[in-house]
Design a protein around this motif. Structure first.
Motif, PDB file in Angstrom:
ATOM      1  N   ARG A   1      36.690 -68.046  17.784  1.00 29.23           N
ATOM      2  CA  ARG A   1      37.867 -68.292  18.637  1.00 29.23           C
ATOM      3  C   ARG A   1      37.700 -67.626  19.994  1.00 29.23           C
ATOM      4  NH1 ARG A   1      42.818 -68.723  15.441  1.00 29.23           N
ATOM      5  NH2 ARG A   1      42.166 -69.820  13.595  1.00 29.23           N
ATOM      6  N   TYR A   2      38.030 -66.330  20.040  1.00 29.80           N
ATOM      7  CA  TYR A   2      38.128 -65.699  21.361  1.00 29.80           C
ATOM      8  C   TYR A   2      37.072 -64.637  21.620  1.00 29.80           C
ATOM      9  CZ  TYR A   2      42.763 -67.534  20.423  1.00 29.80           C
ATOM     10  OH  TYR A   2      43.804 -68.348  20.099  1.00 29.80           O
ATOM     11  N   MET A   3      36.405 -64.195  20.597  1.00 31.26           N
ATOM     12  CA  MET A   3      35.564 -63.019  20.787  1.00 31.26           C
ATOM     13  C   MET A   3      34.244 -63.347  21.492  1.00 31.26           C
ATOM     14  SD  MET A   3      34.253 -60.268  17.998  1.00 31.26           S
ATOM     15  CE  MET A   3      35.848 -59.645  17.601  1.00 31.26           C
ATOM     16  N   SER A   4      33.897 -62.542  22.481  1.00 28.47           N
ATOM     17  CA  SER A   4      32.631 -62.772  23.194  1.00 28.47           C
ATOM     18  C   SER A   4      31.471 -62.301  22.317  1.00 28.47           C
ATOM     19  CB  SER A   4      32.616 -61.974  24.499  1.00 28.47           C
ATOM     20  OG  SER A   4      32.564 -60.599  24.182  1.00 28.47           O
ATOM     21  N   GLN A   5      30.285 -62.810  22.604  1.00 31.62           N
ATOM     22  CA  GLN A   5      29.107 -62.381  21.848  1.00 31.62           C
ATOM     23  C   GLN A   5      28.845 -60.894  22.089  1.00 31.62           C
ATOM     24  OE1 GLN A   5      27.233 -64.147  19.430  1.00 31.62           O
ATOM     25  NE2 GLN A   5      26.567 -62.043  19.111  1.00 31.62           N
ATOM     26  N   THR A   6      29.180 -60.418  23.288  1.00 35.81           N
ATOM     27  CA  THR A   6      28.950 -58.993  23.583  1.00 35.81           C
ATOM     28  C   THR A   6      29.795 -58.114  22.662  1.00 35.81           C
ATOM     29  OG1 THR A   6      28.783 -59.720  25.854  1.00 35.81           O
ATOM     30  CG2 THR A   6      28.870 -57.341  25.512  1.00 35.81           C
ATOM     31  N   SER A   7      31.074 -58.487  22.516  1.00 32.51           N
ATOM     32  CA  SER A   7      31.932 -57.697  21.618  1.00 32.51           C
ATOM     33  C   SER A   7      31.437 -57.808  20.189  1.00 32.51           C
ATOM     34  CB  SER A   7      33.373 -58.206  21.642  1.00 32.51           C
ATOM     35  OG  SER A   7      33.917 -58.028  22.877  1.00 32.51           O
ATOM     36  N   MET A   8      31.071 -59.026  19.814  1.00 34.93           N
ATOM     37  CA  MET A   8      30.601 -59.253  18.445  1.00 34.93           C
ATOM     38  C   MET A   8      29.392 -58.358  18.158  1.00 34.93           C
ATOM     39  SD  MET A   8      31.198 -61.256  15.847  1.00 34.93           S
ATOM     40  CE  MET A   8      30.475 -62.135  14.488  1.00 34.93           C
ATOM     41  N   SER A   9      28.435 -58.327  19.077  1.00 38.08           N
ATOM     42  CA  SER A   9      27.217 -57.533  18.894  1.00 38.08           C
ATOM     43  C   SER A   9      27.568 -56.051  18.768  1.00 38.08           C
ATOM     44  CB  SER A   9      26.251 -57.707  20.069  1.00 38.08           C
ATOM     45  OG  SER A   9      25.955 -59.067  20.204  1.00 38.08           O
ATOM     46  N   HIS A  10      28.532 -55.625  19.581  1.00 37.62           N
ATOM     47  CA  HIS A  10      28.954 -54.219  19.554  1.00 37.62           C
ATOM     48  C   HIS A  10      29.513 -53.866  18.169  1.00 37.62           C
ATOM     49  CE1 HIS A  10      31.061 -50.559  20.608  1.00 37.62           C
ATOM     50  NE2 HIS A  10      32.226 -51.123  20.313  1.00 37.62           N
ATOM     51  N   TYR A  11      30.428 -54.707  17.665  1.00 42.78           N
ATOM     52  CA  TYR A  11      31.046 -54.402  16.369  1.00 42.78           C
ATOM     53  C   TYR A  11      30.026 -54.472  15.225  1.00 42.78           C
ATOM     54  CZ  TYR A  11      35.732 -54.294  18.300  1.00 42.78           C
ATOM     55  OH  TYR A  11      36.846 -53.936  19.006  1.00 42.78           O
ATOM     56  N   ILE A  12      29.133 -55.450  15.311  1.00 43.01           N
ATOM     57  CA  ILE A  12      28.137 -55.581  14.239  1.00 43.01           C
ATOM     58  C   ILE A  12      27.257 -54.328  14.198  1.00 43.01           C
ATOM     59  CG2 ILE A  12      26.016 -56.852  13.647  1.00 43.01           C
ATOM     60  CD1 ILE A  12      27.550 -59.417  14.106  1.00 43.01           C
ATOM     61  N   THR A  13      26.821 -53.873  15.361  1.00 46.89           N
ATOM     62  CA  THR A  13      25.968 -52.682  15.405  1.00 46.89           C
ATOM     63  C   THR A  13      26.725 -51.473  14.839  1.00 46.89           C
ATOM     64  OG1 THR A  13      25.050 -53.594  17.419  1.00 46.89           O
ATOM     65  CG2 THR A  13      24.496 -51.310  16.963  1.00 46.89           C
ATOM     66  N   GLU A  14      27.969 -51.353  15.230  1.00 43.15           N
ATOM     67  CA  GLU A  14      28.761 -50.199  14.776  1.00 43.15           C
ATOM     68  C   GLU A  14      29.068 -50.284  13.270  1.00 43.15           C
ATOM     69  OE1 GLU A  14      29.644 -47.488  16.251  1.00 43.15           O
ATOM     70  OE2 GLU A  14      29.145 -47.895  18.337  1.00 43.15           O
ATOM     71  N   LEU A  15      29.334 -51.501  12.787  1.00 46.34           N
ATOM     72  CA  LEU A  15      29.638 -51.643  11.360  1.00 46.34           C
ATOM     73  C   LEU A  15      28.409 -51.281  10.526  1.00 46.34           C
ATOM     74  CD1 LEU A  15      31.757 -52.499   9.259  1.00 46.34           C
ATOM     75  CD2 LEU A  15      30.962 -54.850   9.481  1.00 46.34           C
ATOM     76  N   ALA A  16      27.238 -51.711  10.992  1.00 41.64           N
ATOM     77  CA  ALA A  16      26.005 -51.406  10.263  1.00 41.64           C
ATOM     78  C   ALA A  16      25.772 -49.892  10.187  1.00 41.64           C
ATOM     79  CB  ALA A  16      24.821 -52.102  10.939  1.00 41.64           C
ATOM     80  N   ALA A  17      26.329 -49.151  11.141  1.00 46.11           N
ATOM     81  CA  ALA A  17      26.114 -47.692  11.164  1.00 46.11           C
ATOM     82  C   ALA A  17      27.120 -46.929  10.293  1.00 46.11           C
ATOM     83  CB  ALA A  17      26.209 -47.194  12.616  1.00 46.11           C
ATOM     84  N   ILE A  18      28.135 -47.615   9.797  1.00 48.45           N
ATOM     85  CA  ILE A  18      29.211 -46.925   9.055  1.00 48.45           C
ATOM     86  C   ILE A  18      28.714 -46.200   7.795  1.00 48.45           C
ATOM     87  CG2 ILE A  18      31.280 -47.390   7.627  1.00 48.45           C
ATOM     88  CD1 ILE A  18      32.009 -47.026  10.569  1.00 48.45           C
ATOM     89  N   PRO A  19      27.877 -46.822   6.948  1.00 49.30           N
ATOM     90  CA  PRO A  19      27.468 -46.093   5.732  1.00 49.30           C
ATOM     91  C   PRO A  19      26.850 -44.728   6.030  1.00 49.30           C
ATOM     92  CG  PRO A  19      26.909 -48.417   5.523  1.00 49.30           C
ATOM     93  CD  PRO A  19      27.382 -48.225   6.936  1.00 49.30           C
ATOM     94  N   GLU A  20      26.013 -44.642   7.081  1.00 49.07           N
ATOM     95  CA  GLU A  20      25.416 -43.341   7.446  1.00 49.07           C
ATOM     96  C   GLU A  20      26.492 -42.357   7.884  1.00 49.07           C
ATOM     97  OE1 GLU A  20      22.476 -41.696   7.291  1.00 49.07           O
ATOM     98  OE2 GLU A  20      22.006 -43.416   6.004  1.00 49.07           O
TER      99      GLU A  20
END
Ligand code: G6P
Length: 617
Positions: free
Chosen positions: A432-451
């Motif tokens: 819908r509205y989310m830019s790829q830049t924001s998406m990439s940011h959240y994906i990178t941050e989510l992947a770091a959550i378990p650590e």
């Protein structure tokens, strides 16, 4: 909520049944019982309290022999938790025994009818009518003719009852088989080599076989040593597929921890990694949810989301409201499943209802999903237990893959539920509205959550000290804003359910509209004051509590040393984007509740009056 085990094979049934009950004890633990058939004799043993008490009782009685039997661990609905009300229940002649989960809603009418027919009731339970009804049908039938077999008598009896059941029946007259049936309460048939283990939950079966058949509502099975037949309760044969249980035996053991709850709290880096695993395409920076793949066209049309759940799952839903509105810009309403069903909700076109449930069997959540489907909404599931009823009744879904959660207080399922909601919000948001830049940011941050979770868990010792200092205080407040408001609710619920301390969770700004009156010298007030838009305002609330001599415990973002000047205790979590912070801030609150309960000598994994899976309304 109540656990059933049944066994037919060549082993001594009592041992298998007791082991099974121990695995199911988290479903209910106020009384327990077994009934085993040897030749054409039924032997029954039951008693109040834990399975260990039943084991003791059996040792005292001596051998309860036989290779076919049924057993039950109870969570009382009708009738006090005592020996008489414990299952199995028997007919007047003690030739038929039955165990039951669920509620027979018309039991009072049936009891009057059966009493007039001369049946004698011993217990206060709703269940006992079932076994007398079966006896009545075997003896007299509808027209005084009598059903020739147990199977037919069970079918006839089930047509007379309203309500829910998962049940297993054993008769000394037909001692080679168990009859099992379900409507609204789970029942799984484990298919071993020349043996069958029937249970309300896969964990009691796993030791014997990973091959299982899931009964659907209004289905039953006749299980004997030589095989089993499945049919509807109207006697229409059904062919069932054999599935595989995904969990291993190791996963349902304590693994060296003192309690399942602590093990499950500590497992969160792994369970979270599992929830994320394979669902983030780190090259394309996309979210890939296999369970939704075939429904993407419909999902893009979603204009309104409803999220339903109970207890901790409802709190995960509240975090979801922020995620779906913030990241996907989809208006979202979160409701207690029990309320949603009965308030006749207005469901407009292009709405979807998301059911969140660890067990996939919670009766209220299931009923809410059915209500939503009836009104034309798309039903989506966020469920942990593979093959559970909610997983099977939703149009599409995403599994948590958190592994079995045994501790009654839900912990790792919560973080996995929030992770799956984040994945869905990102996927819908990007469409819908989310830019790829924001998406990439959240994906990178989510992947770091378990650590980052590991860094929080390392502070368990410090949190234990705080818990021990405050655990004698009988009233606590938990305060947070925005994404952290549901975490305040969850922190309060965890403390209440396992340590029996009264606690309330609130949006921090609401404190001044009433609850501030409760604050007295030394009362623990837990703030979640991570870096976010309203940080300064929450700090203001901390000052207000301190001015009234409350004892402040604050969850703050790493490097925010300034907070130490305001708060008596500070527990730090690593920095991360605001929408992901609940995944970190909930962990200190889980540990705080755990250590407080241990310090108070409470039974952490089996808190009083609670059950892991609530399959009655
Ligand atoms: C019970 C449990 C809670 C759980 C709730 C919903 O009340 O004690 O820990 O959050 O049921 O369970 P579900 O299996 O639907 O997530």
């Amino acid at each position: 909520m109540c656990g059933i085990v049944g066994y037919v094979g060549s082993k001594q049934a009592t041992g298998v049944l007791l082991e099974g009950l121990k695995r199911l004890e988290y479903r209910g633990y106020d009384s327990a019982g077994v009934c085993v058939c040897d030749g054409d004799e039924l032997t029954m043993a039951k008693c109040p309290g834990r399975i260990a008490n039943l084991e003791e009782r059996i040792k005292r009685i001596g051998c309860v022999g036989g290779t076919i039997g049924i057993a039950h661990t109870r969570w009382a609905t009708h009738g006090a938790p005592n020996e008489v009300n414990a299952h199995p229940h028997a007919d007047c002649n003690e030739r038929i025994a039955l165990v039951h989960n669920g509620i027979i809603e018309n039991y009072a009418t049936l009891k009057t009818f059966l009493t007039e027919k001369g049946h004698t009731f011993l217990s206060d339970t709703d269940t006992e009518v079932l076994v007398h009804l079966i006896e009545e049908f075997l003896a007299n039938g509808h027209n005084g003719t009598g059903c020739p077999t147990l199977e037919e008598a069970v079918q006839a009896a089930l047509h007379e009852v309203s309500g829910t059941y998962g049940l297993a029946v054993l008769s000394a007259e037909e001692p080679q088989k168990l009859i099992v049936a379900r409507r609204g309460s789970p029942l799984i048939l484990g298919v071993g080599k020349d043996e069958y283990v029937v249970a309300s939950d896969a964990s009691a079966i796993l030791e014997h076989t990973a091959n299982v058949v899931y009964l659907n509502d209004n289905e039953m099975a006749v299980v004997g040593r030589d095989g089993m037949r499945t049919m509807t309760i109207d006697n229409v044969p059904v062919t069932k597929e054999v599935s595989q249980i995904e969990w291993s035996l190791e996963q349902i053991a304590k693994g060296g921890y003192e309690h399942f709850m602590l093990k499950e709290i500590m497992e969160q880096p792994e369970s979270s990694a599992q929830a994320i695993g394979g669902r983030l395409d780190m090259r394309e920076m996309q979210v890939v949810l296999g369970g939704f793949a075939q429904h993407m066209r419909d999902m893009r049309k979603i204009r309104k989301l409803y999220v339903v759940g109970c207890g901790t799952a409802w709190h995960a839903g509240l975090v979801g409201e922020y995620l779906f509105e913030d990241l996907a810009k989809i208006p979202t309403e979160v409701e207690y499943a029990s309320e949603f069903r009965y308030r006749n909700p207005i469901i407009e076109d292009n709405s979807a209802v998301i059911a969140i449930s660890q067990s996939g069997e919670t009766a209220d959540t299931l009923a809410a999903i059915r209500e939503a489907c009836e009104k034309g909404a798309m039903a989506l599931g966020i469920v942990n237990a593979v093959g559970s009823t909610i997983a099977r009744e939703t149009d599409a879904g995403v599994y948590l893959h958190a592994g079995p959660e045994i501790g009654v207080a839900s912990t790792k399922a919560f973080t996995s539920q929030v992770i799956v909601e984040t994945l869905i919000a990102l996927m819908l948001g990007r469409g819908r509205y989310m830019s790829q830049t924001s998406m990439s940011h959240y994906i990178t941050e989510l992947a770091a959550i378990p650590e980052k979770m590991k860094a929080v868990l390392e502070q368990s010792g410090k949190i234990k000290d705080i818990a021990e200092r405050c655990c004698n205080r009988e009233n606590w407040l938990f305060l947070g804003r925005g994404y952290q408001y549901p975490i305040a609710l969850e922190g309060a619920l965890k403390l209440k359910e396992i340590s029996y301390i009264h606690a309330e969770g609130l949006p921090a700004a609401e404190m001044k509209h009433g609850p501030i009156a409760l604050i007295t010298d030394g009362m623990p007030v837990v703030f979640i004051a991570t870096r976010m838009g309203t940080y300064d305002k929450v700090v203001g609330n901390i000052e207000e509590v301190r001015a009234r001599k409350g004892y402040t415990i604050t969850i703050a973002t790493e490097a925010d040393t300034e907070i130490e000047t305001y708060s008596d205790e500070v527990i730090y979590v690593p920095d991360c984007p605001v929408p992901l912070a609940p995944l970190l801030t909930v962990i200190p609150l889980q540990l705080l509740a755990y250590h407080a309960a241990v310090a108070r000598g409470c039974n952490v994994d089996k808190p009083r009056n609670l059950a892991k899976s609530v399959t009655v309304e």
